[in-house]
Design a protein around this motif. Structure first.
Motif, PDB file in Angstrom:
ATOM      1  N   ALA A 171       0.838  -1.204   0.000  1.00  0.00           N
ATOM      2  CA  ALA A 171       0.000   0.000   0.000  1.00  0.00           C
ATOM      3  C   ALA A 171       0.873   1.253   0.000  1.00  0.00           C
ATOM      4  O   ALA A 171       0.568   2.248  -0.668  1.00  0.00           O
ATOM      5  N   ALA A 172       1.982   1.214   0.742  1.00  0.00           N
ATOM      6  CA  ALA A 172       2.885   2.363   0.793  1.00  0.00           C
ATOM      7  C   ALA A 172       3.538   2.608  -0.561  1.00  0.00           C
ATOM      8  O   ALA A 172       3.689   3.758  -0.998  1.00  0.00           O
ATOM      9  N   HIS A 173       3.949   1.536  -1.246  1.00  0.00           N
ATOM     10  CA  HIS A 173       4.528   1.688  -2.578  1.00  0.00           C
ATOM     11  C   HIS A 173       3.510   2.286  -3.545  1.00  0.00           C
ATOM     12  O   HIS A 173       3.848   3.162  -4.358  1.00  0.00           O
ATOM     13  N   GLU A 174       2.283   1.805  -3.469  1.00  0.00           N
ATOM     14  CA  GLU A 174       1.234   2.347  -4.348  1.00  0.00           C
ATOM     15  C   GLU A 174       1.011   3.831  -4.073  1.00  0.00           C
ATOM     16  O   GLU A 174       0.870   4.648  -4.990  1.00  0.00           O
ATOM     17  N   GLY A 175       0.987   4.197  -2.780  1.00  0.00           N
ATOM     18  CA  GLY A 175       0.818   5.599  -2.426  1.00  0.00           C
ATOM     19  C   GLY A 175       1.953   6.459  -2.934  1.00  0.00           C
ATOM     20  O   GLY A 175       1.736   7.563  -3.446  1.00  0.00           O
ATOM     21  N   LYS A 176       3.175   5.973  -2.817  1.00  0.00           N
ATOM     22  CA  LYS A 176       4.327   6.744  -3.290  1.00  0.00           C
ATOM     23  C   LYS A 176       4.291   6.920  -4.804  1.00  0.00           C
ATOM     24  O   LYS A 176       4.552   8.018  -5.317  1.00  0.00           O
ATOM     25  N   ARG A 177       3.957   5.827  -5.530  1.00  0.00           N
ATOM     26  CA  ARG A 177       3.887   5.933  -6.998  1.00  0.00           C
ATOM     27  C   ARG A 177       2.846   6.963  -7.413  1.00  0.00           C
ATOM     28  O   ARG A 177       3.077   7.782  -8.311  1.00  0.00           O
ATOM     29  N   THR A 178       1.707   6.920  -6.755  1.00  0.00           N
ATOM     30  CA  THR A 178       0.631   7.843  -7.106  1.00  0.00           C
ATOM     31  C   THR A 178       1.026   9.275  -6.790  1.00  0.00           C
ATOM     32  O   THR A 178       0.865  10.177  -7.615  1.00  0.00           O
ATOM     33  N   ARG A 179       1.554   9.496  -5.595  1.00  0.00           N
ATOM     34  CA  ARG A 179       1.934  10.853  -5.190  1.00  0.00           C
ATOM     35  C   ARG A 179       3.046  11.401  -6.069  1.00  0.00           C
ATOM     36  O   ARG A 179       3.013  12.573  -6.479  1.00  0.00           O
ATOM     37  N   ASP A 180       4.031  10.580  -6.391  1.00  0.00           N
ATOM     38  CA  ASP A 180       5.159  11.047  -7.206  1.00  0.00           C
ATOM     39  C   ASP A 180       4.759  11.335  -8.647  1.00  0.00           C
ATOM     40  O   ASP A 180       5.460  12.073  -9.348  1.00  0.00           O
ATOM     41  N   SER A 181       3.654  10.756  -9.092  1.00  0.00           N
ATOM     42  CA  SER A 181       3.233  10.957 -10.481  1.00  0.00           C
ATOM     43  C   SER A 181       2.376  12.206 -10.657  1.00  0.00           C
ATOM     44  O   SER A 181       2.067  12.588 -11.783  1.00  0.00           O
ATOM     45  N   LEU A 182       1.972  12.841  -9.539  1.00  0.00           N
ATOM     46  CA  LEU A 182       1.113  14.013  -9.649  1.00  0.00           C
ATOM     47  C   LEU A 182       1.887  15.167 -10.268  1.00  0.00           C
ATOM     48  O   LEU A 182       3.044  15.411  -9.907  1.00  0.00           O
ATOM     49  N   PRO A 183       1.258  15.916 -11.200  1.00  0.00           N
ATOM     50  CA  PRO A 183       1.946  17.080 -11.771  1.00  0.00           C
ATOM     51  C   PRO A 183       2.120  18.153 -10.714  1.00  0.00           C
ATOM     52  O   PRO A 183       1.269  18.335  -9.841  1.00  0.00           O
ATOM     53  N   VAL A 184       3.236  18.855 -10.786  1.00  0.00           N
ATOM     54  CA  VAL A 184       3.529  19.917  -9.837  1.00  0.00           C
ATOM     55  C   VAL A 184       3.644  21.231 -10.591  1.00  0.00           C
ATOM     56  O   VAL A 184       4.408  21.338 -11.551  1.00  0.00           O
ATOM     57  N   VAL A 185       2.872  22.218 -10.166  1.00  0.00           N
ATOM     58  CA  VAL A 185       2.996  23.561 -10.719  1.00  0.00           C
ATOM     59  C   VAL A 185       3.935  24.339  -9.807  1.00  0.00           C
ATOM     60  O   VAL A 185       3.624  24.580  -8.639  1.00  0.00           O
ATOM     61  N   ARG A 186       5.083  24.706 -10.322  1.00  0.00           N
ATOM     62  CA  ARG A 186       6.129  25.276  -9.472  1.00  0.00           C
ATOM     63  C   ARG A 186       6.013  26.795  -9.397  1.00  0.00           C
ATOM     64  O   ARG A 186       6.972  27.509  -9.644  1.00  0.00           O
ATOM     65  N   ARG A 187       4.831  27.291  -9.038  1.00  0.00           N
ATOM     66  CA  ARG A 187       4.679  28.734  -8.928  1.00  0.00           C
ATOM     67  C   ARG A 187       5.622  29.314  -7.879  1.00  0.00           C
ATOM     68  O   ARG A 187       6.159  30.394  -8.038  1.00  0.00           O
ATOM     69  N   SER A 188       5.787  28.576  -6.770  1.00  0.00           N
ATOM     70  CA  SER A 188       6.572  29.127  -5.676  1.00  0.00           C
ATOM     71  C   SER A 188       8.049  29.275  -6.036  1.00  0.00           C
ATOM     72  O   SER A 188       8.777  29.980  -5.361  1.00  0.00           O
ATOM     73  N   LEU A 189       8.507  28.587  -7.109  1.00  0.00           N
ATOM     74  CA  LEU A 189       9.908  28.674  -7.488  1.00  0.00           C
ATOM     75  C   LEU A 189      10.175  29.801  -8.468  1.00  0.00           C
ATOM     76  O   LEU A 189      11.311  30.073  -8.805  1.00  0.00           O
ATOM     77  N   LEU A 190       9.124  30.463  -8.928  1.00  0.00           N
ATOM     78  CA  LEU A 190       9.307  31.546  -9.887  1.00  0.00           C
ATOM     79  C   LEU A 190       9.743  32.809  -9.160  1.00  0.00           C
ATOM     80  O   LEU A 190       9.225  33.148  -8.095  1.00  0.00           O
ATOM     81  N   PRO A 191      10.719  33.533  -9.705  1.00  0.00           N
ATOM     82  CA  PRO A 191      11.120  34.776  -9.051  1.00  0.00           C
ATOM     83  C   PRO A 191      10.004  35.812  -9.149  1.00  0.00           C
ATOM     84  O   PRO A 191       9.173  35.768 -10.066  1.00  0.00           O
TER      85      PRO A 191
END
Length: 370
Positions: free
Chosen positions: A277-297
């Protein structure tokens, strides 16, 4: 200094008169997007609170303010309903008698089936229900910013009665505001947000209530706990209205969540099952797209409307260069037969003010964000 041509889009401005009804965090961000990207010649803020309207006008979020509906609304060719969930249907009923039948009408509420049905009942045929998947724990027009909508998924939920022309105009609006439109039926949207938005809010409440009832827990509540419970910091009344409006879909999601918790509870006695279950959770979470607004200057932008004549961009840069204004970035927002707009990235709010004065005196229409 780099130039980045944007994709093709309809002639600017898209609208002559836009009305944002409800000038809070999201409504204010939409209004700022319309103004900064020169998508409307005039943006009017409508709100029941004169304090909110005065603040929105003082901050440059809108061009004009109105405290109530009336015949003046017939001039609007875009109306955005941005009131809290509980006030959305009453607001629609108040505005409906004055709406121009040719106007595009949309909303930004987080639950879609109810408002879509209400607008059909009111006979507003050009309505396209929408939900920008963006927000902040900090509410109010003070925290509004056009960048809040950039790269956000913006769900559009037409019904069987929605005109295709209205849906097309709504998609163009969303794209021009910098967001990504996704189209689905209202009921499908509500079922999905019940799981990915409204259920996490209730889970966040449950966890924070556990901490509130044992002060020892608060001593150990580190970053992970704060991240998990962030949404509990939102406006309580607005959050309550949001989840109650979607209660049927949310109850179904709660039932599925409860079964997942029961399964994980059983897996505590089966370490290999829990590991799977933990592996499945990690795969799912890691596959989510990330919008990196906070990294923009941080950017200090000035948007300049330019006529369709040779060397207009050169005229802008030469005027600012001669005055010692350092342009850090140039983005071509649009170039059309009747003109277009460019965004200048400058070093500071003072540079924005200085450049706006120079270009305004040279006959250019400008709008800035410090």
């Amino acid at each position: 200094m780099t130039a980045r041509p944007d994709r093709a889009a309809p002639s600017l401005p898209l609208f002559d008169t836009a009305v944002v009804a409800g000038v809070g965090l999201i409504g204010g961000s939409v209004a700022l997007g319309l103004r900064q990207r020169l998508l409307a010649r005039r943006v009017i803020g409508l709100d029941a609170s004169m304090d909110v309207l005065r603040e929105a006008e003082a901050l440059g979020v809108v061009d004009e303010v109105r405290a109530g509906a009336g015949e003046w609304l017939r001039a609007a060719d875009l109306v955005v309903l941005a009131a809290p969930m509980r006030a959305l249907a009453p607001l629609a009923a108040e505005l409906a008698p004055y709406l121009n039948p040719a106007a595009l009408v949309t909303d930004v509420g987080s639950v879609k089936a109810g408002i879509a049905a209400e607008m059909e009942r009111l006979g507003v045929r050009s309505f396209v229900a929408g939900h920008p998947m963006a927000g902040s724990e900090r509410g109010g027009v003070t925290h509004a910013r056009a960048a809040l909508l950039e790269n956000a998924v913006w769900v559009l939920t037409p019904t069987d009665h929605t005109p295709l022309t209205a849906l097309s105009r709504a998609r163009t609006l969303v794209e021009e505001l910098g967001a990504a439109p996704v189209v689905m039926p209202p009921e499908a949207h509500d079922a999905l947000v019940a799981t990915i938005s409204h259920l996490p809010y209730l889970a966040s409440l449950a966890l924070t209530h556990m901490v509130a009832r044992d002060e020892r827990l608060s001593l150990l509540a580190a970053g992970g706990f704060r991240d998990l419970t962030r949404v509990a910091s939102g406006d309580p009344r607005m959050s309550r209205d949001m989840v109650v409006e979607n209660r049927a879909a949310l109850k179904d999601a709660l039932g599925r969540f409860r079964r997942q918790l029961e399964r994980l509870e059983a897996d505590l006695d089966e370490p290999e099952e829990l590991l799977a279950a933990a592996h499945e959770g990690k795969r799912t979470r890691d596959s989510l797209p990330v919008v990196r607004r906070s990294l923009l200057p941080q950017r200090h932008d000035l948007v300049v409307a330019v006529p369709d004549r040779p060397n207009q961009i050169g005229a802008v840069t030469q005027a600012l260069g001669a005055a010692g204004v350092n342009i850090k970035d140039i983005e071509v927002l649009a170039i059309r037969e009747d003109g277009g707009a460019i965004r200048l990235g400058l070093e500071s709010p003072d540079d924005v003010t200085h450049a706006a004065g120079i270009l305004g005196a040279a006959g250019f229409e400008v709008r800035g964000r410090g």
